[in-house]
Design a protein around this motif. Sequence first.
Motif, PDB file in Angstrom:
ATOM      1  N   LEU A   1       1.805 -44.939 -16.970  1.00  0.00           N
ATOM      2  CA  LEU A   1       0.341 -44.958 -17.035  1.00  0.00           C
ATOM      3  C   LEU A   1      -0.191 -44.088 -18.177  1.00  0.00           C
ATOM      4  O   LEU A   1      -1.359 -44.201 -18.543  1.00  0.00           O
ATOM      5  N   LEU A   2       0.666 -43.235 -18.747  1.00  0.00           N
ATOM      6  CA  LEU A   2       0.209 -42.322 -19.790  1.00  0.00           C
ATOM      7  C   LEU A   2      -0.349 -43.075 -20.992  1.00  0.00           C
ATOM      8  O   LEU A   2      -1.369 -42.681 -21.570  1.00  0.00           O
ATOM      9  N   THR A   3       0.305 -44.168 -21.377  1.00  0.00           N
ATOM     10  CA  THR A   3      -0.136 -44.898 -22.563  1.00  0.00           C
ATOM     11  C   THR A   3      -1.432 -45.666 -22.335  1.00  0.00           C
ATOM     12  O   THR A   3      -1.968 -46.261 -23.269  1.00  0.00           O
ATOM     13  N   GLU A   4      -1.934 -45.663 -21.116  1.00  0.00           N
ATOM     14  CA  GLU A   4      -3.261 -46.222 -20.862  1.00  0.00           C
ATOM     15  C   GLU A   4      -4.351 -45.183 -21.109  1.00  0.00           C
ATOM     16  O   GLU A   4      -5.520 -45.523 -21.260  1.00  0.00           O
ATOM     17  N   LEU A   5      -3.953 -43.895 -21.157  1.00  0.00           N
ATOM     18  CA  LEU A   5      -4.902 -42.808 -21.399  1.00  0.00           C
ATOM     19  C   LEU A   5      -4.975 -42.417 -22.872  1.00  0.00           C
ATOM     20  O   LEU A   5      -6.030 -42.004 -23.357  1.00  0.00           O
ATOM     21  N   CYS A   6      -3.843 -42.534 -23.574  1.00  0.00           N
ATOM     22  CA  CYS A   6      -3.800 -42.118 -24.976  1.00  0.00           C
ATOM     23  C   CYS A   6      -2.618 -42.778 -25.653  1.00  0.00           C
ATOM     24  O   CYS A   6      -1.798 -43.444 -24.999  1.00  0.00           O
ATOM     25  N   THR A   7      -2.514 -42.578 -26.956  1.00  0.00           N
ATOM     26  CA  THR A   7      -1.341 -43.012 -27.713  1.00  0.00           C
ATOM     27  C   THR A   7      -0.539 -41.763 -28.064  1.00  0.00           C
ATOM     28  O   THR A   7      -0.910 -41.022 -28.978  1.00  0.00           O
ATOM     29  N   PRO A   8       0.551 -41.481 -27.327  1.00  0.00           N
ATOM     30  CA  PRO A   8       1.332 -40.262 -27.592  1.00  0.00           C
ATOM     31  C   PRO A   8       2.206 -40.444 -28.838  1.00  0.00           C
ATOM     32  O   PRO A   8       2.853 -41.480 -29.024  1.00  0.00           O
ATOM     33  N   ILE A   9       2.242 -39.419 -29.688  1.00  0.00           N
ATOM     34  CA  ILE A   9       3.070 -39.424 -30.884  1.00  0.00           C
ATOM     35  C   ILE A   9       3.862 -38.122 -30.900  1.00  0.00           C
ATOM     36  O   ILE A   9       3.294 -37.048 -31.122  1.00  0.00           O
ATOM     37  N   ILE A  10       5.162 -38.218 -30.643  1.00  0.00           N
ATOM     38  CA  ILE A  10       6.004 -37.031 -30.573  1.00  0.00           C
ATOM     39  C   ILE A  10       6.561 -36.725 -31.963  1.00  0.00           C
ATOM     40  O   ILE A  10       6.997 -37.627 -32.678  1.00  0.00           O
ATOM     41  N   TYR A  11       6.556 -35.456 -32.339  1.00  0.00           N
ATOM     42  CA  TYR A  11       7.121 -35.004 -33.602  1.00  0.00           C
ATOM     43  C   TYR A  11       8.373 -34.203 -33.284  1.00  0.00           C
ATOM     44  O   TYR A  11       8.295 -33.104 -32.726  1.00  0.00           O
ATOM     45  N   GLY A  12       9.528 -34.779 -33.610  1.00  0.00           N
ATOM     46  CA  GLY A  12      10.757 -34.089 -33.281  1.00  0.00           C
ATOM     47  C   GLY A  12      11.995 -34.890 -33.620  1.00  0.00           C
ATOM     48  O   GLY A  12      11.937 -35.956 -34.240  1.00  0.00           O
ATOM     49  N   SER A  13      13.129 -34.374 -33.178  1.00  0.00           N
ATOM     50  CA  SER A  13      14.438 -34.930 -33.493  1.00  0.00           C
ATOM     51  C   SER A  13      14.833 -36.007 -32.481  1.00  0.00           C
ATOM     52  O   SER A  13      14.841 -35.769 -31.268  1.00  0.00           O
ATOM     53  N   GLU A  14      15.179 -37.191 -32.992  1.00  0.00           N
ATOM     54  CA  GLU A  14      15.638 -38.266 -32.101  1.00  0.00           C
ATOM     55  C   GLU A  14      16.938 -37.872 -31.417  1.00  0.00           C
ATOM     56  O   GLU A  14      17.146 -38.160 -30.237  1.00  0.00           O
ATOM     57  N   ALA A  15      17.821 -37.193 -32.145  1.00  0.00           N
ATOM     58  CA  ALA A  15      19.098 -36.770 -31.564  1.00  0.00           C
ATOM     59  C   ALA A  15      18.878 -35.790 -30.416  1.00  0.00           C
ATOM     60  O   ALA A  15      19.528 -35.883 -29.369  1.00  0.00           O
ATOM     61  N   ALA A  16      17.937 -34.862 -30.605  1.00  0.00           N
ATOM     62  CA  ALA A  16      17.635 -33.909 -29.531  1.00  0.00           C
ATOM     63  C   ALA A  16      17.031 -34.632 -28.337  1.00  0.00           C
ATOM     64  O   ALA A  16      17.365 -34.342 -27.180  1.00  0.00           O
ATOM     65  N   MET A  17      16.150 -35.569 -28.610  1.00  0.00           N
ATOM     66  CA  MET A  17      15.540 -36.344 -27.518  1.00  0.00           C
ATOM     67  C   MET A  17      16.617 -37.076 -26.718  1.00  0.00           C
ATOM     68  O   MET A  17      16.633 -37.018 -25.474  1.00  0.00           O
ATOM     69  N   ASN A  18      17.514 -37.757 -27.403  1.00  0.00           N
ATOM     70  CA  ASN A  18      18.559 -38.516 -26.709  1.00  0.00           C
ATOM     71  C   ASN A  18      19.495 -37.607 -25.936  1.00  0.00           C
ATOM     72  O   ASN A  18      20.008 -37.985 -24.868  1.00  0.00           O
ATOM     73  N   HIS A  19      19.728 -36.409 -26.459  1.00  0.00           N
ATOM     74  CA  HIS A  19      20.584 -35.446 -25.749  1.00  0.00           C
ATOM     75  C   HIS A  19      19.998 -35.132 -24.377  1.00  0.00           C
ATOM     76  O   HIS A  19      20.732 -35.123 -23.373  1.00  0.00           O
ATOM     77  N   TYR A  20      18.703 -34.883 -24.318  1.00  0.00           N
ATOM     78  CA  TYR A  20      18.079 -34.525 -23.044  1.00  0.00           C
ATOM     79  C   TYR A  20      17.832 -35.745 -22.162  1.00  0.00           C
ATOM     80  O   TYR A  20      17.788 -35.613 -20.928  1.00  0.00           O
ATOM     81  N   ARG A  21      17.706 -36.906 -22.765  1.00  0.00           N
ATOM     82  CA  ARG A  21      17.564 -38.118 -21.946  1.00  0.00           C
ATOM     83  C   ARG A  21      18.807 -38.335 -21.083  1.00  0.00           C
ATOM     84  O   ARG A  21      18.718 -38.803 -19.955  1.00  0.00           O
ATOM     85  N   LYS A  22      19.962 -38.007 -21.643  1.00  0.00           N
ATOM     86  CA  LYS A  22      21.205 -38.184 -20.894  1.00  0.00           C
ATOM     87  C   LYS A  22      21.302 -37.195 -19.731  1.00  0.00           C
ATOM     88  O   LYS A  22      21.998 -37.458 -18.737  1.00  0.00           O
ATOM     89  N   LEU A  23      20.605 -36.061 -19.869  1.00  0.00           N
ATOM     90  CA  LEU A  23      20.637 -35.050 -18.804  1.00  0.00           C
ATOM     91  C   LEU A  23      19.648 -35.356 -17.689  1.00  0.00           C
ATOM     92  O   LEU A  23      19.781 -34.847 -16.565  1.00  0.00           O
ATOM     93  N   LEU A  24      18.643 -36.177 -18.001  1.00  0.00           N
ATOM     94  CA  LEU A  24      17.579 -36.470 -17.044  1.00  0.00           C
ATOM     95  C   LEU A  24      17.617 -37.950 -16.686  1.00  0.00           C
ATOM     96  O   LEU A  24      17.100 -38.794 -17.419  1.00  0.00           O
ATOM     97  N   SER A  25      18.212 -38.268 -15.576  1.00  0.00           N
ATOM     98  CA  SER A  25      18.400 -39.675 -15.205  1.00  0.00           C
ATOM     99  C   SER A  25      17.081 -40.411 -15.022  1.00  0.00           C
ATOM    100  O   SER A  25      16.984 -41.606 -15.295  1.00  0.00           O
ATOM    101  N   GLU A  26      16.024 -39.682 -14.630  1.00  0.00           N
ATOM    102  CA  GLU A  26      14.748 -40.348 -14.347  1.00  0.00           C
ATOM    103  C   GLU A  26      14.012 -40.788 -15.600  1.00  0.00           C
ATOM    104  O   GLU A  26      13.031 -41.527 -15.521  1.00  0.00           O
ATOM    105  N   VAL A  27      14.466 -40.325 -16.785  1.00  0.00           N
ATOM    106  CA  VAL A  27      13.752 -40.687 -18.013  1.00  0.00           C
ATOM    107  C   VAL A  27      14.613 -41.516 -18.963  1.00  0.00           C
ATOM    108  O   VAL A  27      14.183 -41.829 -20.069  1.00  0.00           O
ATOM    109  N   GLU A  28      15.829 -41.883 -18.557  1.00  0.00           N
ATOM    110  CA  GLU A  28      16.723 -42.606 -19.455  1.00  0.00           C
ATOM    111  C   GLU A  28      16.142 -43.945 -19.903  1.00  0.00           C
ATOM    112  O   GLU A  28      16.410 -44.415 -21.001  1.00  0.00           O
TER     113      GLU A  28
END
Length: 368
Positions: free
Chosen positions: A31-58
């Motif tokens: 539902l977040l993208t119905e409120l705004c357009t989020p634009i994250i500034y950061g490392s894709e590799a770092a993002m993917n590293h934490y996605r693997k640790l958090l099953s609910e956001v994979e």
Amino acid sequence: MTENLLKIGITQGDPNGIGWEVILKTISNPLLTELCTPIIYGSEAAMNHYRKLLSEVETCEVVKVKSAAEAREGRVNLVECGSVERIEVGKPTAEAGRAAVEALQKATQELKKGALDAMVTAPIDKEMAQSETFKYTGHTEFMAAHLEGEPMMIMCSEKLRVGLVTKHLPIAEIPRHITREKILADLRTLKKSLKEDFGMVEPRIAVLALNPHAGDGGLLGTEEQEIIHPAINEAYEEGILAFGPFAADGLFASGSYTKYDGVLAMYHDQGLAPFKTLSPDGVNFTAGLSEVRTSPDHGTAFDIAGKGIADEQSMRNALYAAIDIVRNRRAYREWSANPLPKAERERTRRDQARDAERGELPKSERPA
């Protein structure tokens, strides 16, 4: 940019801390993208590293773009920057500090040129972030150097808003930075922010004392009598509803803070300790600047990084606050611009409605 769907930049913070965890948990809500357009500034590799640790956001989909101008509505976007060769979860490192600063600098550039409506910053490690190009004691000081205006740190929640006269200073240096002129300027800034950013019509502000027991009539210090009280009197003469100075322990312990729309604290821990106790999921807002910047009210939390237990509510609230503040500012500018012509238009509409009810012709169509 559309008025209803704002572009909100989100910086990754220190990639070894809990920044990516609270960001991913926040954006996992579809539902977040119905409120705004989020634009994250950061490392894709770092993002993917934490996605693997958090099953609910994979399964949370993120689209890579080169800049905010390419951001897609209805999607979470990522601007690649602040890369790191190695993620060392829970450890402060110079590489992670550099990556955090690079993401912050890129997002700030886009904010300054109008590509973003607001920015939300994940926490950085201030010590590891230091370099030849970053010599600031925090986000607030960095934003002050790159945006127009005089910054004020305001900690805000639904129940409490606390502004600070001094921010990141050693305790020993605080008294010499407490001046009548500084307090008066901060009261003006706080009033302006409460009106324009938070929608208060005529805000009441409680001013805290510097010394215990508000100085006890000079027995425990004279700053209240010689500096703070005169500043409050001068502010009141300007039309600022400022009251005090109050002893901090008494104001918060008695619940009297609820009688005021804002509180002006003299130093960091005086304001933040009670705020975080009363509002554990509060938001840090940098008021007084030309653009809107918010952040969660916690730090990098290296001790719990990578464990999946970091609470994202403060980050979520920071995102919501950024949206609300942008909208409040725009609404204030709209209704406060050219008030006399607007009043005249409203009066004309009322006259036309009254004439229609009476069955009368409009004035322009009546015979002479």
